[in-house]
Design an enzyme around this catalytic site. Structure first.
Site, PDB file in Angstrom:
ATOM      1  N   LYS A  40       5.637  -2.935  -6.778  1.00 17.80           N
ATOM      2  CA  LYS A  40       6.545  -3.248  -5.658  1.00 17.80           C
ATOM      3  C   LYS A  40       7.840  -3.937  -6.056  1.00 17.80           C
ATOM      4  O   LYS A  40       8.754  -4.047  -5.231  1.00 17.80           O
ATOM      5  CB  LYS A  40       5.802  -4.121  -4.630  1.00 17.80           C
ATOM      6  CG  LYS A  40       4.691  -3.404  -3.913  1.00 17.80           C
ATOM      7  CD  LYS A  40       5.227  -2.245  -3.109  1.00 17.80           C
ATOM      8  CE  LYS A  40       4.139  -1.394  -2.511  1.00 17.80           C
ATOM      9  NZ  LYS A  40       4.568   0.019  -2.387  1.00 17.80           N
ATOM     10  N   TYR A  94       1.022   1.631  -0.664  1.00 23.33           N
ATOM     11  CA  TYR A  94       1.449   2.031  -2.013  1.00 23.33           C
ATOM     12  C   TYR A  94       2.711   2.889  -1.952  1.00 23.33           C
ATOM     13  O   TYR A  94       3.641   2.697  -2.728  1.00 23.33           O
ATOM     14  CB  TYR A  94       0.330   2.792  -2.732  1.00 23.33           C
ATOM     15  CG  TYR A  94       0.562   2.947  -4.225  1.00 23.33           C
ATOM     16  CD1 TYR A  94       1.211   4.066  -4.729  1.00 23.33           C
ATOM     17  CD2 TYR A  94       0.161   1.972  -5.120  1.00 23.33           C
ATOM     18  CE1 TYR A  94       1.450   4.207  -6.083  1.00 23.33           C
ATOM     19  CE2 TYR A  94       0.392   2.100  -6.490  1.00 23.33           C
ATOM     20  CZ  TYR A  94       1.045   3.223  -6.960  1.00 23.33           C
ATOM     21  OH  TYR A  94       1.286   3.358  -8.316  1.00 23.33           O
ATOM     22  N   PRO A 130       2.807  -6.962 -10.946  1.00 27.08           N
ATOM     23  CA  PRO A 130       3.166  -5.524 -11.016  1.00 27.08           C
ATOM     24  C   PRO A 130       2.068  -4.570 -10.546  1.00 27.08           C
ATOM     25  O   PRO A 130       2.291  -3.373 -10.489  1.00 27.08           O
ATOM     26  CB  PRO A 130       3.450  -5.336 -12.504  1.00 27.08           C
ATOM     27  CG  PRO A 130       2.661  -6.391 -13.188  1.00 27.08           C
ATOM     28  CD  PRO A 130       2.670  -7.569 -12.258  1.00 27.08           C
ATOM     29  N   HIS A 158       4.421  12.022  -7.563  1.00 23.54           N
ATOM     30  CA  HIS A 158       2.973  11.777  -7.634  1.00 23.54           C
ATOM     31  C   HIS A 158       2.409  11.721  -6.222  1.00 23.54           C
ATOM     32  O   HIS A 158       2.829  10.902  -5.409  1.00 23.54           O
ATOM     33  CB  HIS A 158       2.668  10.476  -8.394  1.00 23.54           C
ATOM     34  CG  HIS A 158       2.726  10.643  -9.881  1.00 23.54           C
ATOM     35  ND1 HIS A 158       2.146   9.757 -10.758  1.00 23.54           N
ATOM     36  CD2 HIS A 158       3.306  11.596 -10.659  1.00 23.54           C
ATOM     37  CE1 HIS A 158       2.348  10.155 -11.999  1.00 23.54           C
ATOM     38  NE2 HIS A 158       3.051  11.273 -11.959  1.00 23.54           N
ATOM     39  N   TYR A 176      -5.540   3.176 -12.317  1.00 24.38           N
ATOM     40  CA  TYR A 176      -5.721   1.720 -12.222  1.00 24.38           C
ATOM     41  C   TYR A 176      -7.211   1.459 -12.475  1.00 24.38           C
ATOM     42  O   TYR A 176      -8.050   1.895 -11.694  1.00 24.38           O
ATOM     43  CB  TYR A 176      -5.341   1.220 -10.829  1.00 24.38           C
ATOM     44  CG  TYR A 176      -3.856   1.231 -10.532  1.00 24.38           C
ATOM     45  CD1 TYR A 176      -3.233   2.387 -10.049  1.00 24.38           C
ATOM     46  CD2 TYR A 176      -3.080   0.093 -10.719  1.00 24.38           C
ATOM     47  CE1 TYR A 176      -1.873   2.400  -9.769  1.00 24.38           C
ATOM     48  CE2 TYR A 176      -1.717   0.090 -10.445  1.00 24.38           C
ATOM     49  CZ  TYR A 176      -1.124   1.251  -9.972  1.00 24.38           C
ATOM     50  OH  TYR A 176       0.234   1.253  -9.712  1.00 24.38           O
TER      51      TYR A 176
END
Ligand code: APR
Ligand code: PHB
Length: 389
Positions: free
Chosen positions: A296, A384, A292, A72, A200
């Site tokens: 991580k 990220y 979550p 991704h 998200y």
């Protein structure tokens, strides 16, 4: 029994450490209280940083990951009824993430472990740690036989509820914690994901996440009150609530159907310091928990293992304890950065009971700034994809 490193717990942290030590010719035994099947039955997340992938590759556990993992290069943030893509590859110097379930990572490590011939004791009962300040040993019962495993070091990779952290004298341990007033209701379904990248979503009704395990298996989450139970939610109720929290155009594209798993997970930020006491070294969830939202958890376990393996190899190969003495400081420095990022992602994307309208405006303006500032997108992207070890 005798070994060089006794590892408590056959989760991703324990198995990865065992694989690295085994490859370096350092003796190790894993002691796990559950069966292998039970360890594999846990549903966990699945976004891997490049550093985690490189570690798995270094122990020959990236074949299936390379074949089935999804690269991704971006994520989408959803708010104000629209999607805003964050190009991770562009904003994090070409680095990306790989979507590959933690259960699959654990299965690959377990298969490699049983092929390696290194000893793993499953269903070990009443595991206790002794002599952790000087000459350590682990005691447990296996097949109704009492076993004493003498070792040079103990790696506590037994998760949040394990025995290792509890073996540290209370006076030696400092705990930092934040418990969030909400949880995540997760649903897994053998349906095509709504989007080819993770979404998200921030919404006045609460957070939502659209994730996946493969092009044919989707994983979705909605923020719920911490007291909620999965069985109180029908699949239809879940799909309705999820679609309410997504931009209209995205909601219309959600393929719904029967779930294969539903569960509620509490959200917590937790760090225990130090991560070393005498000959005992804590790794992964045994020392820290992240909400979550930043994906991580598994990656932090891998970075702890990276630091501990480096230190143990230095000890056995160069007879230097410098790495062992620096382990807790080095690991905690990266842990706290991931704790900050995970807390930040949680605070801008979730509905907090006491946030009020002013708080809502702040969240929306932070997301607006984030999706229009190269600097802000780079900060999100580099965290990220994973900060360097
Ligand atoms: N004795 C032996 N084994 C134990 C004990 C004990 N007293 N207590 C727990 N264990 C085992 C558990 O059964 C489990 O298999 O330790 C293992 C710990 O594994 P995880 O909880 O998966 O922890 P870790 O390997 O640190 O992986 C962290 O897991 O929870 C996710 O989000 C988290 O992704 C992160 C990852
Ligand atoms: C998941 O796929 O389960 C997942 C992905 C990203 C997260 C959390 C969970 O931040």
């Amino acid at each position: 029994m005798r070994t060089q490193v006794a590892i408590i717990g056959a989760g991703p942290a324990g198995l990865l450490l065992g694989a690295l030590l085994g490859k370096a010719g350092i003796g190790n035994v894993i002691v796990e209280r559950s069966s292998a099947a039970h360890v594999l039955s846990r549903i966990r997340a699945g976004v891997l940083e490049q550093g985690t992938v490189d570690l798995l590759r270094s122990v020959g556990c990236a074949t299936r990951l390379d074949a089935e993992g999804l690269i991704h290069e971006g994520i989408d943030l959803a708010f104000d009824d629209s999607l805003h893509r964050v190009d991770l590859k562009q904003h994090a110097g070409g680095r990306v993430v790989t979507v590959y379930g933690q259960t699959e990572v654990t299965r690959d490590l377990m298969d490699a472990r049983s092929a390696s011939g290194h000893s793993t004791i499953y269903e070990a009962a009443d595991v206790t740690l002794h002599g952790i300040d000087a000459s350590p040993y682990v005691a447990f019962r296996s097949d109704r036989v009492d076993v004493r495993l003498d070792c040079d070091f103990i790696a506590g990779c037994d998760g949040f509820h394990g025995v290792s952290r509890q073996s540290l004298p209370a006076a030696a341990l400092r705990v930092f914690e934040r418990v969030y007033p909400f949880g995540w209701l997760g649903l897994m379904a053998d349906l095509p994901p709504v989007n080819d990248e993770l979404i998200y979503a921030r919404h006045s009704r609460g957070f939502a996440l659209c994730s996946m395990r493969s092009p044919a298996r989707s994983r979705y989450y909605v923020q719920v009150d911490a007291s909620e139970h999965a069985e109180d939610w029908s699949d239809d109720q879940f799909w309705d609530e999820l679609r309410r929290r997504l931009p209209e155009a995205t909601a219309a594209r959600v393929t719904t159907g029967p779930s294969i798993e539903k569960s509620v997970a509490a959200l917590r930020s937790f760090v225990a310091e130090p991560m070393r006491f005498g000959q005992l070294f804590l790794c992964g969830d045994a020392a820290h928990i992240v909400p979550p939202t930043g994906a991580k958890g598994l990656n932090l376990a891998a970075s702890d293992v990276h630091y501990l393996f480096d230190a143990l190899r230095e000890f056995y190969e160069e007879k230097s304890a410098a790495g062992l003495d620096a382990y807790s400081t080095r690991a905690l420095a990266r842990v706290w950065k991931a704790e900050r990022f995970s807390w930040w992602m949680t605070s801008i994307l979730h509905r907090f009971p006491d946030q009020g309208e002013f708080g809502e405006r702040l969240q929306l303006s932070e997301l607006d700034y984030l999706t229009h500032s190269e600097a802000a997108m780079s900060a999100l992207a580099e965290n990220y994809v994973g900060l360097p070890f």
